[in-house]
Motif scaffolding. Structure first.
Motif, mmCIF file in Angstrom:
data_model
loop_
_atom_site.group_PDB
_atom_site.id
_atom_site.type_symbol
_atom_site.label_atom_id
_atom_site.label_comp_id
_atom_site.label_asym_id
_atom_site.label_seq_id
_atom_site.Cartn_x
_atom_site.Cartn_y
_atom_site.Cartn_z
ATOM 1 N N GLN A 35 0.835 -1.195 0.000
ATOM 2 C CA GLN A 35 0.000 0.000 0.000
ATOM 3 C C GLN A 35 0.870 1.245 0.000
ATOM 4 O O GLN A 35 1.959 1.268 0.552
ATOM 5 N N VAL A 36 0.337 2.250 -0.664
ATOM 6 C CA VAL A 36 1.009 3.542 -0.724
ATOM 7 C C VAL A 36 0.140 4.560 -0.002
ATOM 8 O O VAL A 36 -1.072 4.611 -0.213
ATOM 9 N N GLN A 37 0.756 5.331 0.851
ATOM 10 C CA GLN A 37 0.049 6.399 1.553
ATOM 11 C C GLN A 37 0.474 7.746 0.972
ATOM 12 O O GLN A 37 1.655 7.952 0.663
ATOM 13 N N LEU A 38 -0.500 8.627 0.847
ATOM 14 C CA LEU A 38 -0.244 9.964 0.321
ATOM 15 C C LEU A 38 -0.635 10.992 1.371
ATOM 16 O O LEU A 38 -1.742 10.930 1.914
ATOM 17 N N VAL A 39 0.253 11.913 1.626
ATOM 18 C CA VAL A 39 -0.028 12.988 2.579
ATOM 19 C C VAL A 39 0.086 14.317 1.856
ATOM 20 O O VAL A 39 1.154 14.651 1.325
ATOM 21 N N GLU A 40 -1.023 15.031 1.819
ATOM 22 C CA GLU A 40 -1.083 16.312 1.131
ATOM 23 C C GLU A 40 -1.001 17.455 2.132
ATOM 24 O O GLU A 40 -1.419 17.327 3.280
ATOM 25 N N SER A 41 -0.515 18.576 1.659
ATOM 26 C CA SER A 41 -0.483 19.774 2.487
ATOM 27 C C SER A 41 -0.462 21.000 1.591
ATOM 28 O O SER A 41 -0.189 20.890 0.387
ATOM 29 N N GLY A 42 -0.758 22.145 2.177
ATOM 30 C CA GLY A 42 -0.610 23.398 1.460
ATOM 31 C C GLY A 42 -1.892 24.111 1.082
ATOM 32 O O GLY A 42 -1.839 25.216 0.563
ATOM 33 N N GLY A 43 -3.029 23.498 1.317
ATOM 34 C CA GLY A 43 -4.266 24.184 0.988
ATOM 35 C C GLY A 43 -4.564 25.319 1.957
ATOM 36 O O GLY A 43 -3.840 25.523 2.935
ATOM 37 N N GLY A 44 -5.631 26.059 1.671
ATOM 38 C CA GLY A 44 -6.002 27.141 2.558
ATOM 39 C C GLY A 44 -6.855 28.170 1.866
ATOM 40 O O GLY A 44 -7.378 27.941 0.773
ATOM 41 N N LEU A 45 -6.985 29.309 2.524
ATOM 42 C CA LEU A 45 -7.776 30.428 2.019
ATOM 43 C C LEU A 45 -6.838 31.504 1.490
ATOM 44 O O LEU A 45 -5.870 31.879 2.156
ATOM 45 N N VAL A 46 -7.122 31.982 0.295
ATOM 46 C CA VAL A 46 -6.280 33.001 -0.321
ATOM 47 C C VAL A 46 -7.173 33.968 -1.098
ATOM 48 O O VAL A 46 -8.253 33.582 -1.567
ATOM 49 N N GLN A 47 -6.728 35.196 -1.221
ATOM 50 C CA GLN A 47 -7.451 36.183 -2.013
ATOM 51 C C GLN A 47 -7.190 35.938 -3.498
ATOM 52 O O GLN A 47 -6.140 35.406 -3.881
ATOM 53 N N ALA A 48 -8.143 36.336 -4.307
ATOM 54 C CA ALA A 48 -7.965 36.228 -5.751
ATOM 55 C C ALA A 48 -6.680 36.947 -6.164
ATOM 56 O O ALA A 48 -6.381 38.033 -5.665
ATOM 57 N N GLY A 49 -5.947 36.307 -7.065
ATOM 58 C CA GLY A 49 -4.663 36.837 -7.487
ATOM 59 C C GLY A 49 -3.489 36.321 -6.685
ATOM 60 O O GLY A 49 -2.331 36.536 -7.061
ATOM 61 N N GLY A 50 -3.775 35.660 -5.589
ATOM 62 C CA GLY A 50 -2.730 35.142 -4.725
ATOM 63 C C GLY A 50 -2.183 33.808 -5.204
ATOM 64 O O GLY A 50 -2.552 33.308 -6.273
ATOM 65 N N SER A 51 -1.314 33.247 -4.371
ATOM 66 C CA SER A 51 -0.645 31.994 -4.721
ATOM 67 C C SER A 51 -0.702 31.002 -3.565
ATOM 68 O O SER A 51 -0.773 31.398 -2.394
ATOM 69 N N LEU A 52 -0.671 29.745 -3.914
ATOM 70 C CA LEU A 52 -0.539 28.657 -2.947
ATOM 71 C C LEU A 52 0.326 27.575 -3.573
ATOM 72 O O LEU A 52 0.370 27.437 -4.800
ATOM 73 N N ARG A 53 0.958 26.792 -2.713
ATOM 74 C CA ARG A 53 1.757 25.659 -3.180
ATOM 75 C C ARG A 53 1.284 24.417 -2.445
ATOM 76 O O ARG A 53 1.348 24.374 -1.215
ATOM 77 N N LEU A 54 0.848 23.443 -3.221
ATOM 78 C CA LEU A 54 0.432 22.171 -2.654
ATOM 79 C C LEU A 54 1.579 21.168 -2.736
ATOM 80 O O LEU A 54 2.352 21.192 -3.693
#
Length: 115
Positions: free
Chosen positions: A1-20
């Protein structure tokens, strides 16, 4: 089995940036494709971007020029840099990894873009 752990989501204003980020661990055989999908409320899950082990990429038309997928094969990790975010990018983003002949999904990380 492979486990995946995600991070980096959230709330941002339009025009902003996020990195997942999505890190794979467990009984990994040989990961080929790594990618990101998203699902907005009331809509079907859709491909955002994917990358093969060799570096070939596919992007949804709606994110071309704004999102960039990258992966670190040594760390079994895939990233999604999201710039110039729009309210319509609001969704739960899921990591997807193909290991051998099996596909695996992360638990999802929510991205909300406020107008």
């Amino acid at each position: 089995q492979v486990q995946l752990v995600e991070s980096g989501g959230g709330l941002v204003q339009a025009g902003g940036s996020l990195r997942l980020s999505c890190a794979a661990s467990g009984s990994i055989f040989s990961i080929s494709a790594m990618g990101w999908y998203r699902q907005a409320p009331g809509k079907q899950r859709e491909l955002v971007a994917s990358m093969t082990r060799e570096g070939s990429t596919v992007y949804a038309d709606s994110v071309k020029g704004r999102f960039t997928i990258a992966r670190d094969n040594a760390k079994n990790t895939v990233y999604l840099q999201m710039n110039s975010l729009k309210p319509e990018d609001t969704a739960v983003y899921y990591c997807n990894v193909v290991d051998g002949y099996r596909g695996y999904w992360g638990q999802g990380t929510r991205v909300t873009v406020a107008s």
